[in-house]
Design an enzyme around this catalytic site. Structure first.
Site, PDB file in Angstrom:
ATOM      1  N   THR A 196       0.781  -1.230   0.000  1.00  0.00           N
ATOM      2  CA  THR A 196       0.000   0.000   0.000  1.00  0.00           C
ATOM      3  C   THR A 196       0.824   1.298   0.000  1.00  0.00           C
ATOM      4  O   THR A 196       0.611   2.145  -0.861  1.00  0.00           O
ATOM      5  CB  THR A 196      -1.012  -0.018   1.154  1.00  0.00           C
ATOM      6  OG1 THR A 196      -1.949  -1.050   0.875  1.00  0.00           O
ATOM      7  CG2 THR A 196      -1.747   1.290   1.284  1.00  0.00           C
ATOM      8  N   CYS A 212       6.493  -1.654   7.000  1.00  0.00           N
ATOM      9  CA  CYS A 212       6.623  -2.280   8.304  1.00  0.00           C
ATOM     10  C   CYS A 212       7.773  -1.699   9.104  1.00  0.00           C
ATOM     11  O   CYS A 212       8.882  -1.577   8.591  1.00  0.00           O
ATOM     12  CB  CYS A 212       6.909  -3.766   8.124  1.00  0.00           C
ATOM     13  SG  CYS A 212       5.738  -4.554   7.078  1.00  0.00           S
ATOM     14  N   GLY A 240       2.884   0.731   9.207  1.00  0.00           N
ATOM     15  CA  GLY A 240       2.375   0.000  10.369  1.00  0.00           C
ATOM     16  C   GLY A 240       3.537  -0.234  11.314  1.00  0.00           C
ATOM     17  O   GLY A 240       4.674  -0.389  10.897  1.00  0.00           O
ATOM     18  N   ASN A 429       6.139  -7.475  13.604  1.00  0.00           N
ATOM     19  CA  ASN A 429       5.578  -6.207  13.138  1.00  0.00           C
ATOM     20  C   ASN A 429       4.049  -6.299  13.160  1.00  0.00           C
ATOM     21  O   ASN A 429       3.485  -7.281  13.636  1.00  0.00           O
ATOM     22  CB  ASN A 429       6.072  -5.937  11.719  1.00  0.00           C
ATOM     23  CG  ASN A 429       5.555  -6.990  10.761  1.00  0.00           C
ATOM     24  OD1 ASN A 429       5.481  -8.153  11.119  1.00  0.00           O
ATOM     25  ND2 ASN A 429       5.161  -6.586   9.574  1.00  0.00           N
ATOM     26  N   CYS A 431       1.801  -7.039  11.049  1.00  0.00           N
ATOM     27  CA  CYS A 431       1.161  -8.219  10.460  1.00  0.00           C
ATOM     28  C   CYS A 431       1.977  -9.479  10.725  1.00  0.00           C
ATOM     29  O   CYS A 431       1.783 -10.498  10.057  1.00  0.00           O
ATOM     30  CB  CYS A 431       0.935  -8.021   8.969  1.00  0.00           C
ATOM     31  SG  CYS A 431       0.002  -6.528   8.603  1.00  0.00           S
ATOM     32  N   GLU A 433       4.670 -10.731   9.860  1.00  0.00           N
ATOM     33  CA  GLU A 433       5.364 -11.504   8.830  1.00  0.00           C
ATOM     34  C   GLU A 433       6.764 -10.947   8.576  1.00  0.00           C
ATOM     35  O   GLU A 433       7.570 -11.597   7.916  1.00  0.00           O
ATOM     36  CB  GLU A 433       4.557 -11.512   7.520  1.00  0.00           C
ATOM     37  CG  GLU A 433       4.775 -10.350   6.557  1.00  0.00           C
ATOM     38  CD  GLU A 433       4.125  -9.057   7.007  1.00  0.00           C
ATOM     39  OE1 GLU A 433       3.901  -8.906   8.215  1.00  0.00           O
ATOM     40  OE2 GLU A 433       3.860  -8.199   6.163  1.00  0.00           O
ATOM     41  N   PRO A 597      -0.455 -10.194   4.657  1.00  0.00           N
ATOM     42  CA  PRO A 597      -1.869 -10.583   4.521  1.00  0.00           C
ATOM     43  C   PRO A 597      -2.507 -10.124   3.219  1.00  0.00           C
ATOM     44  O   PRO A 597      -3.462 -10.745   2.750  1.00  0.00           O
ATOM     45  CB  PRO A 597      -2.533  -9.905   5.720  1.00  0.00           C
ATOM     46  CG  PRO A 597      -1.569  -8.920   6.250  1.00  0.00           C
ATOM     47  CD  PRO A 597      -0.211  -9.333   5.815  1.00  0.00           C
ATOM     48  N   THR A 599      -4.594  -7.914   2.428  1.00  0.00           N
ATOM     49  CA  THR A 599      -6.051  -7.792   2.482  1.00  0.00           C
ATOM     50  C   THR A 599      -6.565  -6.836   1.413  1.00  0.00           C
ATOM     51  O   THR A 599      -7.515  -7.148   0.701  1.00  0.00           O
ATOM     52  CB  THR A 599      -6.481  -7.314   3.870  1.00  0.00           C
ATOM     53  OG1 THR A 599      -5.683  -7.981   4.828  1.00  0.00           O
ATOM     54  CG2 THR A 599      -7.941  -7.610   4.121  1.00  0.00           C
TER      55      THR A 599
END
Lengths: 718, 360
Positions: A196, A212, A240, A429, A431, A433, A597, A599
């Site tokens: 993103t 991240c 994030g 982090n 998510c 990963e 993820p 999403t």
């Protein structure tokens, strides 16, 4: 009847025109256009605006989307894209690309970097790569998300992709457009997906690209508040953030020599909570942070209760994502249903000179046992003894209630940490990963992400090109922009961590007429190829530009990392020759693969998110912008290839994820989905699934989804 | 003569609608002469001690329903309404939005006060308990509408929403119809009046809210008011358990002799719902119109009637025009709505939604 056109003029209503539009949008799709025509309803009053007609048609097509007729969502996507085309100019056809770029820069929409780096001639040449018809391959959800969330004013999707490719290529030493072509094709054919912040910010002035971050703080006021500021800056740029709280002294600990004075980690959690809601990128996206606490920390109970509805509202932090860090020894103690000790890190440091944060494995066990011994000898005051299992039960209750906390299996992660020689990975982090060494106040984990969309890889050759393009693009991106905090720059130079992810595994299998259960070997083979290609490219870049700073002494350097791969490889000699290349050229990136993820980006790509099974053959995505139907791409061809996640045994899921994990050097955002209507999937089952995951070498549990209880039919059995 | 024999089940269920049972009365509160024997237990007119003993229940459906109702526990404040922008709605959407809220908040407020009146006559403790949970949930719902109103609606419009039920003639009439049934029973507590209250409740929980709910889902589908829609989804989930509860009470106590007047009442409720939907939604809202509202209401009425073993009364309404909206609300445990996990707290449950904690 008259209709009002976009420019305000009116014309006679022409049904033929509408039929033509519907026919165009339905072309080559498995739908009956007449069905949509029949929905043309009483909305067409005299003087209706053409936009209203278009909107009505789009919405009607969308509402017709079902698992049986999934293609209606593509009709709606095309209608939406047609509207978007009308709002942009003719540049999409590839004419006058340089002129377009200049006007965007002049309007302050694009950062000037692009015209500083490329001449008009080069831009116009690049413009010929544009393939506008690829804009029409989106379903409604994808088109909507892309247009609303990612595109800069006046852009079409193809222009956005070309711009991204050009900007990333600006870090290339050669001026050739070869890499631009590869990257543009990867993006526009939706074989590659930019994370993103990348896709959103790259073209804009002052955009951050990293997704991240992990920061950590020391147990003092300056460090705490400096890191709140760091988090605010990261949120402002759309990253994030993971934050380790475990160094912070516990509630009831000493402050300036007075006991029972410290308030522990919860008030700090609340500060992060409120910072997240305050720094929301102008109202578009709230800051997102996972707060991590080790399971031996004396505040663990308060931490777990941070998001329940009951209790003192002042101790609540609803807008953060809690993460519990667990060492192997915790699960071993639980295996014997043993006692678990909770400590105050400040007391351990000051009284015993023990640090439980910066260690794992045997060293952790040694330190922990020493602390227990000291407690039994009466040397420690702030200690609570609980059953390890009671803590796990608390965690499972929270999983049912809110889907959180994440679980971080710290020892598994650190055993395979390539940079054991320079530090430790303390937590995951946002998510879970992507992670690497973090040092409080000095080094912050920082990572960029691109995912390979497996749904659109025709063969392994294409997969290799996609992987190589992704690695190169990510490595270039590290040098492309300034990071929001100083600790990131230090980390970037030292480790150059990147994350190539994968999504659409379910689609990849469905397209090949297989499924998760019988496709295990194929999954294993696929991810071996994935890893091999990614690592090879990082070595190649190292040959051109040098290895990451901390390479010497890392598991890549010692050969242990490749040995681990060779153990599972179909042809170990191939991997051994990679080691020869590493010995000669080094490797560019210390961590290379991470399965995010995806999403949002999977919705743009119209594929199933991540490597997990589809949530449901048709479901409604409810993220903030809209609630729209999502249908997987090969549903029409292979409806049986899409078994809903909730129907999978969690043991089988653990097998799948641990198989992929063998090849992925960093982590996987492993979402677990349980069905509350299935009596088999009770608390005990969840407990066994979490233990099974640990045993199988899974590194983290991300988010737990619960398929809701059936409210209307619970008592139907009567 | 023991209380149990005063109204025996046989006599009760055979009571025709015209002949009132003179012994129909509230359950005793302190009742040392009562019995907890399952063979003696009755939904209405039994002789219960009121002791809640959940390992000893006659109505097994009640225990299961209780678990679901507990698991649904939520509070509105946990759902953020920060991104709900009233100012971005069209004028027509604003009008509909506030109108529907006026109606919903009135109904749930009345329900909070009314459900205990029904519970007074119930003599099966396991069912009485469900009505207590329902009462609590109705209070949460009224609170939720208020939370939405206070959070997203501009100050100058708020009072108008609370007061509208008095001023809007169509709204007033339909509120009068349902609340009037409740009041009539309070003024003159006959058995027939009680049964009418049961049906009124069933229609209220199973029919009246739904055009309003669908409007919220429609807005969410168009990207507007997603926070409010999440709250509505939680309310909808609760309401469906209430429908289930009343469906069971009705199935246990009604006979074929009741069908005619139930159908009459349903028709009137449908007419009023349709009139209201035409008034407040009309043809001004993209994605809903007069025709589909009427179709949907009749479709739903058929579904509710079939559930209490009465044949459908409306023809040509088999298809649900709002299926796409209902599906995304995912009320049936099919897992066809997937929340964005940074935004959604709606699809979560209390931890009692799963058992097995005692197994390890």
């Amino acid at each position: 009847m008259l209709v009002q056109k976009r420019d305000g003029s009116t014309e006679q209503f022409d049904l033929a025109k509408i039929k033509q539009v519907i026919g165009w949008a339905s072309q080559n799709l498995q739908v009956n256009p007449l069905q949509l025509e029949s929905k043309i309803s009483a909305i067409f009053n005299d003087g209706v605006k053409t936009e209203a007609i278009q909107e009505n048609l789009t919405y009607a097509a969308l509402s017709m989307t079902t698992a049986e007729e999934p293609h209606w969502s593509y009709v709606a996507g095309r209608l939406l894209m047609m509207k978007h085309w009308k709002e942009t100019d003719e540049t999409r056809q590839g004419q006058g690309f340089a002129k377009f770029v200049h006007s965007q820069v002049d309007a302050g929409l694009y950062a000037p970097h692009i015209i500083e780096h490329y001449s008009d001639e080069e831009l116009n040449l690049a413009g010929r790569l544009l393939a506008p018809e690829r804009d029409l391959d989106y379903d409604f959800a994808g088109a909507d998300k892309l247009i609303k969330g990612y595109l800069v004013k006046n852009e079409t999707p193809q222009i956005a992709y070309l711009m991204c490719a050009l900007l990333i290529n600006s870090q290339s030493k050669e001026k050739s457009l070869e890499f631009v072509q590869d990257l543009y094709d990867g993006l526009s054919l939706r074989r590659l997906s930019l994370a993103t912040p990348f896709l959103r910010n790259l073209r804009r002035p002052e955009g951050n690209l990293s997704s991240c971050f992990i920061i950590s703080m020391n147990d003092d006021l300056d460090s705490i508040f400096d890191n709140i500021k760091n988090f605010a800056r990261i949120s402002k740029e759309g990253g994030g953030c993971g934050v380790l709280l475990s160094n912070i002294r516990a509630s009831g600990s000493w402050v300036r020599g007075r006991k029972d004075t410290s308030k522990g980690v919860i008030p700090i959690a609340k500060l992060f909570n409120d910072t997240a809601t305050y720094v929301d990128q102008g109202g578009t996206r709230q800051g997102a942070v996972t707060l991590a606490l080790d399971v031996w920390h004396a505040d663990i109970h308060a931490f777990l209760e941070m998001q329940t509805e009951v209790g003192d509202q002042r101790a609540k932090a609803f807008d953060v994502f809690p993460q519990v860090v667990t060492p192997d020894y915790f699960w071993e103690v639980d295996g014997e249903n043993g006692d678990w000790h909770l400590f105050d890190p400040y007391e351990l440091r000051t009284v015993l000179d023990i640090d439980l944060v910066n260690c794992f494995g045997d060293e952790f066990v040694k330190n922990y046992k020493e602390a227990v011994k000291a407690y039994e000898q009466g040397k420690l005051q702030i200690v609570t003894v609980v059953k390890a299992r009671e803590l796990i039960k608390e965690i499972i209750k929270l999983h049912v209630e809110s889907g959180l906390p994440y679980l971080f299996y710290k020892c598994t992660v650190n055993r395979l940490n390539p940079n054991k020689h320079t530090g430790i990975i303390p937590c995951g982090n946002l998510c879970v990963e992507s992670y690497s060494n973090v040092l409080a106040d000095e080094e912050a984990h920082t990572c960029n992400l691109i995912s390979v969309n497996l749904a659109n890889q025709p063969d392994f050759f294409a997969l290799e090109i996609s992987c190589r393009t992704a690695v190169r693009a990510l490595d270039y991106a590290i040098d492309l922009t300034a990071t929001p905090i100083r600790e990131s720059n230090v980390h970037n130079n030292k480790y150059r961590t990147i994350g190539v992810g994968a999504m659409g595994l379910n689609d990849f299998l469905a397209a090949r007429n297989t499924n998760y259960e019988s496709g295990m070997d194929l999954i294993n083979e696929l991810f071996e190829e994935f890893a091999y290609a990614c690592i090879s490219e990082s070595i190649k870049i190292s040959e051109e530009r040098g290895a990451f700073e901390a390479f010497q002494g890392s598991m890549w350097d010692t050969g242990e990392r490749i040995e681990e791969y060779a153990k599972h490889a179909s042809d170990p000699s191939r991997w051994e020759s990679l080691q020869v290349a590493i010995n000669k050229h080094g490797i560019r990136n210390s961590q290379i693969m991470a399965i995010a993820p995806n999403t949002s980006s999977s919705i743009i790509h119209g594929c199933v998110a991540s490597i997990l099974p589809v949530y449901s053959a048709l479901f409604y995505d409810e993220s903030n912008h809209r609630a729209v139907p999502i249908v997987p791409p090969y549903l029409h061809e292979n409806p049986l290839g899409y078994k809903a996640y909730k129907h999978f045994s969690k043991y089988v899921m653990n097998d799948i994820v641990s198989t992929v994990q063998r090849w992925v050097d960093t982590g996987i955002s492993y979402e677990m989905t349980f069905d509350l209507n299935n009596d088999q999937e009770d608390a005990f089952y969840r407990y066994q699934a979490l233990r099974d995951a640990w045993k199988k070498g899974i590194k983290c549990i991300y988010y737990t989804r619960n398929v809701d209880l059936d409210s209307s039919c619970t008592a139907c059995a009567n | 003569m023991s209380e149990t024999s005063i109204i025996d089940q046989q006599a009760f269920t055979n009571t025709s609608t015209q002949i009132e049972n003179p012994e129909f009365k509230k359950a005793r509160l302190f009742n040392p002469d009562g019995t907890d024997e399952l063979t003696e237990r009755k939904l209405i007119g039994g002789n219960s001690t009121n002791l809640i003993q959940l390992n000893n229940t006659k109505y097994k459906w009640a225990t299961k329903l209780k678990t679901t109702m507990y698991a649904n526990f939520w509070i509105p404040q946990k759902n953020s309404l920060q991104s709900d922008r009233f100012d971005l709605l069209t004028e027509d959407q604003k009008e509909t939005f506030t109108g529907i809220l006026s109606f919903l908040i009135f109904l749930d407020s009345i329900q909070t006060a009314n459900v205990p009146n029904i519970a007074d006559y119930i003599t099966a403790p396991e069912v009485k308990m469900l009505l207590a949970i329902q009462t609590f949930q109705e209070a949460i719902h009224a609170d939720s509408y208020q939370y939405i109103i206070e959070s997203v609606i501009p100050r100058e419009l708020r009072n108008g929403i609370y007061d509208r039920w008095r001023d809007d003639k169509i709204l007033f009439e339909r509120n009068k119809f349902i609340a009037g049934e409740f009041q009539a029973f309070l003024d003159n507590p006959t058995e027939q009046g009680f049964k009418r209250v049961l049906i009124a409740n069933y229609l209220l929980e199973g029919l009246y809210f739904y055009n309003g709910f669908q409007f919220f889902y429609l807005l969410a589908a168009q990207g507007a008011m997603t926070g409010a829609s999440r709250i509505i989804k939680l309310i909808n989930k609760d309401e469906l358990t209430h429908v289930t509860l009343f469906r069971h009470i009705i199935s246990e106590t009604f006979t074929e002799a009741d069908h005619d007047w139930v159908i009459e009442m349903t028709k009137k409720a449908v007419d009023q719902e349709v009139a209201w939907a035409h008034h407040i939604i009309g043809d001004r809202i993209l994605g809903m119109d007069k025709k589909s509202c009427e179709h949907y209401t009749k479709h739903l009425a058929n579904r509710r009637l079939v559930a209490i073993k009465i044949d459908p009364i409306y023809e040509g309404v088999e298809e649900n025009p709002y299926r796409h909206l209902e599906e995304r609300a995912d009320m049936h445990g099919e897992g066809n709505a997937k929340g964005g996990f940074f935004t959604d707290s709606a699809s979560y449950n209390q931890s009692n939604a799963v058992g097995g904690f005692d197994k390890f």
